[in-house]
Design an enzyme around this catalytic site. Sequence first.
Site, PDB file in Angstrom:
ATOM      1  N   LYS A 183      -1.222  53.878  88.144  1.00 16.71           N
ATOM      2  CA  LYS A 183      -1.651  53.705  86.739  1.00 16.71           C
ATOM      3  C   LYS A 183      -0.566  53.060  85.896  1.00 16.71           C
ATOM      4  CE  LYS A 183      -0.631  58.186  84.686  1.00 16.71           C
ATOM      5  NZ  LYS A 183       0.584  57.759  83.975  1.00 16.71           N
ATOM      6  N   CYS A 211       1.210  58.208  89.143  1.00 19.12           N
ATOM      7  CA  CYS A 211       2.152  57.393  88.360  1.00 19.12           C
ATOM      8  C   CYS A 211       2.146  55.928  88.736  1.00 19.12           C
ATOM      9  CB  CYS A 211       3.546  58.011  88.459  1.00 19.12           C
ATOM     10  SG  CYS A 211       3.605  59.551  87.539  1.00 19.12           S
ATOM     11  N   ASP A 254      -1.528  74.228  76.156  1.00 21.12           N
ATOM     12  CA  ASP A 254      -2.474  73.344  76.831  1.00 21.12           C
ATOM     13  C   ASP A 254      -3.883  73.625  76.293  1.00 21.12           C
ATOM     14  OD1 ASP A 254      -2.168  71.731  79.822  1.00 21.12           O
ATOM     15  OD2 ASP A 254      -4.154  72.108  78.992  1.00 21.12           O
ATOM     16  N   PHE A 286      11.542  61.083  85.016  1.00 18.83           N
ATOM     17  CA  PHE A 286      11.690  60.356  86.283  1.00 18.83           C
ATOM     18  C   PHE A 286      11.482  61.349  87.428  1.00 18.83           C
ATOM     19  CE2 PHE A 286      12.989  56.586  84.186  1.00 18.83           C
ATOM     20  CZ  PHE A 286      13.764  56.983  83.108  1.00 18.83           C
TER      21      PHE A 286
HETATM   22  C1  UDX Z   1       1.310  63.294  82.283  1.00 13.62           C
HETATM   23  C2  UDX Z   1       0.947  61.880  81.925  1.00 13.62           C
HETATM   24  O1  UDX Z   1      -0.397  61.687  82.321  1.00 13.62           O
HETATM   25  C3  UDX Z   1       1.801  60.910  82.661  1.00 13.62           C
HETATM   26  O2  UDX Z   1       1.530  59.587  82.223  1.00 13.62           O
HETATM   27  C4  UDX Z   1       3.231  61.185  82.328  1.00 13.62           C
HETATM   28  O3  UDX Z   1       4.071  60.371  83.120  1.00 13.62           O
HETATM   29  C5  UDX Z   1       3.568  62.633  82.540  1.00 13.62           C
HETATM   30  O4  UDX Z   1       2.618  63.524  81.891  1.00 13.62           O
HETATM   31  P1  UDX Z   1       0.793  64.774  84.302  1.00 13.62           P
HETATM   32  O5  UDX Z   1       1.612  65.905  83.809  1.00 13.62           O
HETATM   33  O6  UDX Z   1       0.693  64.524  85.763  1.00 13.62           O
HETATM   34  O7  UDX Z   1       1.225  63.403  83.682  1.00 13.62           O
HETATM   35  O8  UDX Z   1      -0.659  64.907  83.675  1.00 13.62           O
HETATM   36  P2  UDX Z   1      -1.626  66.140  83.917  1.00 13.62           P
HETATM   37  O9  UDX Z   1      -1.263  66.874  85.132  1.00 13.62           O
HETATM   38  O10 UDX Z   1      -2.982  65.575  83.733  1.00 13.62           O
HETATM   39  O11 UDX Z   1      -1.265  67.111  82.677  1.00 13.62           O
HETATM   40  C6  UDX Z   1      -1.636  66.789  81.387  1.00 13.62           C
HETATM   41  C7  UDX Z   1      -1.973  68.124  80.717  1.00 13.62           C
HETATM   42  O12 UDX Z   1      -2.169  67.902  79.327  1.00 13.62           O
HETATM   43  C8  UDX Z   1      -3.246  68.759  81.260  1.00 13.62           C
HETATM   44  O13 UDX Z   1      -2.964  70.084  81.653  1.00 13.62           O
HETATM   45  C9  UDX Z   1      -4.210  68.734  80.070  1.00 13.62           C
HETATM   46  O14 UDX Z   1      -5.054  69.868  80.031  1.00 13.62           O
HETATM   47  C10 UDX Z   1      -3.236  68.739  78.905  1.00 13.62           C
HETATM   48  N1  UDX Z   1      -3.771  68.181  77.666  1.00 13.62           N
HETATM   49  C11 UDX Z   1      -4.410  66.978  77.678  1.00 13.62           C
HETATM   50  C12 UDX Z   1      -3.556  68.892  76.484  1.00 13.62           C
HETATM   51  O15 UDX Z   1      -2.973  69.964  76.489  1.00 13.62           O
HETATM   52  N2  UDX Z   1      -4.016  68.365  75.317  1.00 13.62           N
HETATM   53  C13 UDX Z   1      -4.689  67.175  75.281  1.00 13.62           C
HETATM   54  O16 UDX Z   1      -5.087  66.748  74.194  1.00 13.62           O
HETATM   55  C14 UDX Z   1      -4.891  66.463  76.498  1.00 13.62           C
HETATM   56  C1  UDX Z   2       7.254  58.413  91.072  1.00 13.09           C
HETATM   57  C2  UDX Z   2       8.690  58.054  90.747  1.00 13.09           C
HETATM   58  O1  UDX Z   2       9.489  58.177  91.925  1.00 13.09           O
HETATM   59  C3  UDX Z   2       9.216  59.002  89.675  1.00 13.09           C
HETATM   60  O2  UDX Z   2      10.524  58.610  89.307  1.00 13.09           O
HETATM   61  C4  UDX Z   2       8.294  58.914  88.448  1.00 13.09           C
HETATM   62  O3  UDX Z   2       8.730  59.792  87.438  1.00 13.09           O
HETATM   63  C5  UDX Z   2       6.874  59.256  88.836  1.00 13.09           C
HETATM   64  O4  UDX Z   2       6.426  58.404  89.885  1.00 13.09           O
HETATM   65  P1  UDX Z   2       5.966  60.189  92.514  1.00 13.09           P
HETATM   66  O5  UDX Z   2       4.827  59.290  92.252  1.00 13.09           O
HETATM   67  O6  UDX Z   2       5.837  61.645  92.256  1.00 13.09           O
HETATM   68  O7  UDX Z   2       7.246  59.710  91.621  1.00 13.09           O
HETATM   69  O8  UDX Z   2       6.408  60.068  94.043  1.00 13.09           O
HETATM   70  P2  UDX Z   2       7.299  59.035  94.885  1.00 13.09           P
HETATM   71  O9  UDX Z   2       8.165  59.839  95.753  1.00 13.09           O
HETATM   72  O10 UDX Z   2       7.921  58.019  94.004  1.00 13.09           O
HETATM   73  O11 UDX Z   2       6.199  58.309  95.829  1.00 13.09           O
HETATM   74  C6  UDX Z   2       5.219  57.556  95.180  1.00 13.09           C
HETATM   75  C7  UDX Z   2       4.338  56.946  96.263  1.00 13.09           C
HETATM   76  O12 UDX Z   2       5.076  55.953  96.997  1.00 13.09           O
HETATM   77  C8  UDX Z   2       3.831  57.946  97.307  1.00 13.09           C
HETATM   78  O13 UDX Z   2       2.473  57.656  97.593  1.00 13.09           O
HETATM   79  C9  UDX Z   2       4.699  57.674  98.526  1.00 13.09           C
HETATM   80  O14 UDX Z   2       3.994  57.949  99.726  1.00 13.09           O
HETATM   81  C10 UDX Z   2       4.954  56.183  98.392  1.00 13.09           C
HETATM   82  N1  UDX Z   2       6.182  55.727  99.015  1.00 13.09           N
HETATM   83  C11 UDX Z   2       7.373  56.183  98.545  1.00 13.09           C
HETATM   84  C12 UDX Z   2       6.116  54.800 100.055  1.00 13.09           C
HETATM   85  O15 UDX Z   2       5.026  54.416 100.473  1.00 13.09           O
HETATM   86  N2  UDX Z   2       7.269  54.344 100.607  1.00 13.09           N
HETATM   87  C13 UDX Z   2       8.486  54.776 100.156  1.00 13.09           C
HETATM   88  O16 UDX Z   2       9.502  54.339 100.708  1.00 13.09           O
HETATM   89  C14 UDX Z   2       8.551  55.726  99.109  1.00 13.09           C
END
Ligand code: UDX
Ligand code: UDX
Length: 433
Positions: free
Chosen positions: A263, A260, A30, A152
């Site tokens: 965006k 997720c 990272d 997922f």
């Molecule tokens: C990321 C993507 O944003 C999301 O679209 C995808 O579905 C799953 O991976 P997430 O892991 O939640 O989601 O992102 P984040 O928690 O922001 O972690 C990204 C990491 O990458 C950060 O720790 C950041 O420091 C690192 N990073 C970013 C690098 O190591 N190199 C880079 O050039 C940019």
């Molecule tokens: C989601 C997808 O489920 C996962 O497969 C993907 O890889 C990343 O995005 P996440 O965003 O971590 O996962 O959580 P999730 O449990 O899907 O809930 C997403 C949002 O929907 C939360 O804000 C939750 O409160 C809301 N939600 C979920 C509802 O409002 N109603 C529901 O019945 C289920």
Amino acid sequence: MKIAVVGAGYVGLVTGACFAEIGNDVVCVDIDKDKIRKLNSNIIPIFEPGLEEMVIKNKQAGRLSFANDLKRAIKESEIIFICVGTPPKENGEADLSYVDNVARTIADVMDSYKVIVEKSTVPVETGNEVAKTIRAYNKHKVDFDVVSNPEFLREGSAVKDFMNPDRIVVGCESEKAKNIMKKLYAPLKAPIIFTDIKSSEIIKHASNSFLATKISFINAIANICELAGADVEKVAEGIGSDKRIGKAFLNAGIGYGGFCFPKDADAFVRIAEKLGYDFKLLKSVQEINNDQKKRFVKKIEKALWVVKGKTIGVLGLAFKPNTDDMRFAPSLDIITELQKDGAKIKAYDPKAMEKAKDFLKGITYCNNPYDVAKDADALVIVTEWNEFKELDLKRINGLMRHSLIVDGRNIYNPEMLKKEGFTYISMGRKEVV
Ligand code: UDX
Ligand code: UDX
């Protein structure tokens, strides 16, 4: 196998720990030096059930390590997972600059065959762009394959979801890469769906968008139920019992948040637009979702009549239970609106308060739900943490100035709240006074 995971965030850290757990040698890299320092000191920067134990166990077994040196990790690995952030740009498109940066670094240093796997959620055709970039910058002219392998993982159950997937999706264009990915995922004994790269990228966006659509659908039904005097929980049960519909993701409430769905829906609308399709359905899903938070604030304003000067207790800040993630959490818009109305906010969340402090200023953070209820004119439920479902409601009632609960996640039984003497307002169900 030797694996490099680039980006030790919510997805990369879980991905790296789980691949180590099933026997691979993993290095997580990272750019955030502080994050790596913490991980090397067994401090896990995110809350995910089961992650801390898994990271520490695999570090001790010598299968998992953390570093900042991306080039070295690339050189020493056979498979490179790109898990860097793909945050939204102003116009809603995914910012792929981090993915591009990693691709160019890989091209610069790789001197033997590698499989480069895009795990981050990326727009369709990103895989081909990554391959084009690596080919263009491929200093040592070595053979490689790019693979799409979308995640997922739900936050709060990411480790469980990784280790017990419904399916694994792999988009790749070569037998060699296909065999490597088959071997890598074999220990999980889950169905692997092999596709071309573009279809794999679309599967990820379509999957998230469909889940978001289910949520907005049941929220629209909730709004109709309120007007009709029906009960959305019963309607959800009635339709969800049809296997073609399914019970999951039919929980009416204040809508979805997190890093997720919001965006990815924005990005998918933009992808479709750029391809020449107006994704009206997904735009409506987003509109309904944004509207839910406004409706919830209106319920609170209506119940209090005058909000200015009132104390509102908020239970739950994280975008969902079992996570500390505040990114795009519904609580942010809701609390900001109530503060604009002149409310004094007290709040408690079992895990997300530290991260919430970066987003929410001017609120009183309490150590437990009862301190939040003390002298409150209203108690609002924003995140359905289990501990809120077991509260001593008599004690809560005794502490509050006014016995009003506005429940954004329908965690209570209306009849029970009435018996306890509350005015209880929820989503898609009749008000109980
Ligand atoms: C990321 C993507 O944003 C999301 O679209 C995808 O579905 C799953 O991976 P997430 O892991 O939640 O989601 O992102 P984040 O928690 O922001 O972690 C990204 C990491 O990458 C950060 O720790 C950041 O420091 C690192 N990073 C970013 C690098 O190591 N190199 C880079 O050039 C940019
Ligand atoms: C989601 C997808 O489920 C996962 O497969 C993907 O890889 C990343 O995005 P996440 O965003 O971590 O996962 O959580 P999730 O449990 O899907 O809930 C997403 C949002 O929907 C939360 O804000 C939750 O409160 C809301 N939600 C979920 C509802 O409002 N109603 C529901 O019945 C289920």
